[in-house]
Write a protein that holds these residues in place. Structure first.
Motif, mmCIF file in Angstrom:
data_model
loop_
_atom_site.group_PDB
_atom_site.id
_atom_site.type_symbol
_atom_site.label_atom_id
_atom_site.label_comp_id
_atom_site.label_asym_id
_atom_site.label_seq_id
_atom_site.Cartn_x
_atom_site.Cartn_y
_atom_site.Cartn_z
ATOM 1 N N TRP A 13 -24.918 8.889 35.009
ATOM 2 C CA TRP A 13 -24.625 7.857 35.996
ATOM 3 C C TRP A 13 -25.231 8.154 37.361
ATOM 4 O O TRP A 13 -25.266 7.282 38.228
ATOM 5 C CB TRP A 13 -23.111 7.649 36.125
ATOM 6 N N SER A 54 -20.515 16.318 34.592
ATOM 7 C CA SER A 54 -20.213 14.941 34.217
ATOM 8 C C SER A 54 -18.884 14.810 33.487
ATOM 9 O O SER A 54 -18.341 13.713 33.376
ATOM 10 C CB SER A 54 -21.332 14.385 33.336
ATOM 11 N N GLY A 69 -13.374 15.328 36.620
ATOM 12 C CA GLY A 69 -12.825 14.129 37.243
ATOM 13 C C GLY A 69 -13.666 13.610 38.377
ATOM 14 O O GLY A 69 -13.306 12.602 39.008
ATOM 15 N N THR A 70 -14.801 14.265 38.665
ATOM 16 C CA THR A 70 -15.648 13.843 39.783
ATOM 17 C C THR A 70 -16.130 12.410 39.596
ATOM 18 O O THR A 70 -16.232 11.653 40.570
ATOM 19 C CB THR A 70 -16.853 14.790 39.916
ATOM 20 N N ALA A 71 -16.437 12.028 38.362
ATOM 21 C CA ALA A 71 -16.965 10.686 38.117
ATOM 22 C C ALA A 71 -15.992 9.599 38.550
ATOM 23 O O ALA A 71 -16.413 8.500 38.924
ATOM 24 C CB ALA A 71 -17.313 10.510 36.643
ATOM 25 N N ARG A 72 -14.699 9.900 38.518
ATOM 26 C CA ARG A 72 -13.678 8.906 38.886
ATOM 27 C C ARG A 72 -13.222 9.040 40.331
ATOM 28 O O ARG A 72 -12.310 8.322 40.765
ATOM 29 C CB ARG A 72 -12.482 9.037 37.947
ATOM 30 N N LEU A 73 -13.844 9.925 41.081
ATOM 31 C CA LEU A 73 -13.478 10.121 42.489
ATOM 32 C C LEU A 73 -13.682 8.827 43.265
ATOM 33 O O LEU A 73 -14.759 8.218 43.195
ATOM 34 C CB LEU A 73 -14.345 11.232 43.089
ATOM 35 N N PRO A 74 -12.667 8.333 44.012
ATOM 36 C CA PRO A 74 -12.844 7.053 44.712
ATOM 37 C C PRO A 74 -13.764 7.180 45.919
ATOM 38 O O PRO A 74 -13.704 8.155 46.676
ATOM 39 C CB PRO A 74 -11.412 6.692 45.133
ATOM 40 N N GLU A 105 -12.961 -0.158 47.011
ATOM 41 C CA GLU A 105 -13.340 1.165 46.543
ATOM 42 C C GLU A 105 -14.096 1.061 45.221
ATOM 43 O O GLU A 105 -13.901 0.117 44.454
ATOM 44 C CB GLU A 105 -12.106 2.056 46.328
ATOM 45 N N PRO A 125 -15.301 3.852 41.921
ATOM 46 C CA PRO A 125 -15.360 5.234 41.432
ATOM 47 C C PRO A 125 -16.754 5.799 41.669
ATOM 48 O O PRO A 125 -17.746 5.062 41.704
ATOM 49 C CB PRO A 125 -15.034 5.104 39.943
ATOM 50 N N GLN A 140 -18.948 7.291 39.927
ATOM 51 C CA GLN A 140 -20.014 6.985 38.981
ATOM 52 C C GLN A 140 -20.588 5.585 39.212
ATOM 53 O O GLN A 140 -21.788 5.360 39.029
ATOM 54 C CB GLN A 140 -19.511 7.122 37.550
ATOM 55 N N ASP A 141 -19.750 4.643 39.658
ATOM 56 C CA ASP A 141 -20.248 3.307 39.986
ATOM 57 C C ASP A 141 -20.898 3.283 41.363
ATOM 58 O O ASP A 141 -21.881 2.555 41.585
ATOM 59 C CB ASP A 141 -19.114 2.286 39.929
#
Length: 402
Positions: free
Chosen positions: A115, A232, A235-240, A247, A249, A251-252
Motif C-alpha cells: 500500500w 506491513s 497495526g501501522t497500516a490502520r494508524l489514523p 481521517e 487509515p 494505508q489509504d
C-alpha cells in the motif's frame, strides 16, 4: 568434403544478367511524360503513394531535372516531420517490472508495503521530472484546480509552490508516524490540507524556490522508510491520519498521497510542456479503488449538507444489508467494477438492487476525482436513475481539494 565455392564477384567474370538467371528484366522507365505531370506527382511520390509506373517515371525524371530533384528532396524531408516522434520518456510501468524482476531473484530484507508502493513510485517519477526542468521553470505559473460546493475553485501558484503544497500536506502523514512536521511550530492552527499549504506559503516573505525540492524528497524517503521498517503486518497500516475534518487509515492515506503526487505532477508537466504518463495499471487500480470505497461516505456527507438527493420516501436498509446500488465500471488499464451503495455507507452494494450504471475510462475517472473535469462534462456512459448518476459524479468531483 568439398571446398567452399568462390563468389562470382571475386572471379573476375561478368555478373550474369537477370535473363540468364531466369528472372524477368525490370520494365524500362516510361518516356514521354510531360514535365507538369511529373511535377504534380512529386507530392504523391514523396508519400510513396504512386503506382509502380508513376514511380519509375518520376525517378527517371529526377535524374535529368535539377529543380524537381531539389523539390523532391524538400518534400521527402517534410514527410519525415509528419511521423509522430517516439517519446523518450520511460514507460511508467518499467520501474515496477524492473523491481519485480529484481525482487523475484533476491527478496528485500525490509520490503516496502504494497500500500506504500504507489507513493514510492509516484514520488520517484515526480522527482525525475523536477530533475529535468530548468531553473527558470521553477517559477512557471501553475493553477491548482478542485471542486468546492459543486463549483470549480482554483489557486494560482508556481512549480515551486506546488512542491511546497505537497511537502506541507504530506506532513500530515509524517506527523501521524511521529516524524518532524515541515510546518514546525505553525502546524497548531493548520489542520486541513488547504490551511497547511497557506501556512507553509506564508512562512517566508519570498515565494518558494527550487530549494523546496530537497526537503520534499527527504520527507518522501522518510515516509517510505518508516512504514517499511514498521512492517506491513503490524497495526501501522490502520494508524489514523487526520485531514482536519476527516481521517484515513495510514494505508489509504499513502495511496491518497500517491494520487495527489501524480495529479500535481501532471499540473507541473502541463505548465512546463513536459510529457508525463499515467501511473502503472497496478498503482492506478489502487487509486481508483480508494476513491470508489470513499464514495458512499462522501454521498452521505453531501446529503446531510443538502447537496445530494434526499432519501425521503425510500426504504433505508439496516447496516450490512443490500440497498439501492450504482454499478461503477472503470474501463482500461487499472480498471474494474465497483457496486456503490447509494443511500447509506453502512449498506452493501448489490447487483440485484442496481438502479444505475456508469462507465468511465480509468484516467478520466481520476481526473474527475481530482476536480480537473466538471461532472456535467465527464465523458461517461450512463444508464438508469439520472438522479443517482448525477449524485455519484458530483460526489466524485467533490473529493478533490487543493
Amino acid at each position: 568434403m568439398p571446398l567452399p565455392r568462390a563468389s562470382v564477384e571475386d572471379s573476375g567474370r561478368p555478373l550474369p544478367s537477370p535473363a540468364e538467371l531466369g528472372e524477368p528484366a525490370p520494365p524500362p522507365p516510361p518516356r514521354g511524360w510531360e514535365h507538369s505531370v511529373l511535377t504534380s506527382l512529386l507530392g504523391a511520390w514523396a508519400l510513396a503513394a504512386c503506382s509502380a509506373e508513376e514511380t519509375a517515371a518520376v525517378e527517371d525524371h529526377l535524374g535529368d531535372c535539377g529543380s524537381c530533384a531539389d523539390e523532391a528532396r524538400r518534400l521527402r524531408e517534410a514527410v519525415g516531420l509528419l511521423h509522430r516522434p517516439e517519446s523518450l520518456d520511460l514507460d511508467p510501468a518499467l520501474r515496477t517490472r524492473v523491481l519485480d524482476s529484481c525482487l523475484d531473484r533476491r527478496p528485500p530484507r525490509i520490503p516496502v508495503p504494497e500500500w506504500a508502493a504507489p507513493y514510492d513510485a509516484e514520488a520517484a517519477r515526480l522527482d525525475a521530472l523536477l530533475q529535468d526542468i530548468r531553473d527558470s521553470d521553477w517559477h512557471t505559473p501553475v493553477r491548482l484546480r478542485w471542486f468546492e460546493d459543486d463549483d470549480a475553485a482554483s489557486r494560482r501558484t508556481t512549480v515551486a509552490g506546488v512542491i511546497a503544497h505537497l511537502l506541507s500536506v504530506d506532513g500530515l502523514v509524517a506527523v501521524a508516524l511521529g516524524l518532524d512536521d515541515p510546518l514546525g511550530a505553525r502546524s497548531g492552527r493548520a489542520a486541513s490540507p488547504a490551511a497547511r499549504t497557506e501556512a507553509y506559503w506564508g512562512i517566508s516573505h519570498l515565494p518558494p524556490t527550487r530549494t523546496v525540492r530537497g526537503p520534499w524528497r527527504v520527507q518522501s524517503h522518510d515516509l517510505v522508510r518508516t512504514v517499511s521498517f514498521a512492517g506491513s503486518d503490524s497495526g501501522t497500516a490502520r494508524l489514523p491520519v487526520s485531514y482536519g475534518d476527516f481521517e484515513l487509515p495510514l494505508q489509504d492515506a499513502m495511496v491518497d498521497r500517491a494520487f495527489e503526487c501524480w495529479v500535481h505532477a501532471e499540473d507541473i508537466a502541463a505548465a512546463v510542456d513536459y510529457p508525463y504518463a499515467p501511473p502503472s495499471p497496478r498503482d492506478l487500480h489502487r487509486m481508483i479503488d480508494l476513491a470508489a470505497r470513499m464514495l458512499p461516505t462522501v454521498l452521505a456527507v453531501r446529503r446531510q449538507a443538502g447537496l445530494a438527493a434526499p432519501t425521503h420516501g425510500r426504504h433505508l436498509v439496516p447496516a450490512g444489508e443490500p440497498g439501492r446500488t450504482l454499478r461503477l465500471e472503470i474501463e482500461g488499464a487499472g480498471g474494474g467494477t465497483w457496486l456503490i451503495p447509494l443511500d447509506s455507507p453502512a449498506a452493501t452494494g448489490s447487483a440485484e438492487h442496481e438502479v444505475a450504471h456508469i462507465a468511465l475510462e480509468g484516467v478520466e475517472f481520476c481526473r474527475l476525482a481530482a476536480g480537473h473535469v466538471p461532472p456535467r462534462e465527464a465523458p461517461a456512459g450512463r444508464l438508469g436513475d439520472a438522479e443517482a448518476i448525477r449524485d455519484v459524479l458530483y460526489a466524485t468531483a467533490s473529493m478533490s481539494r487543493m
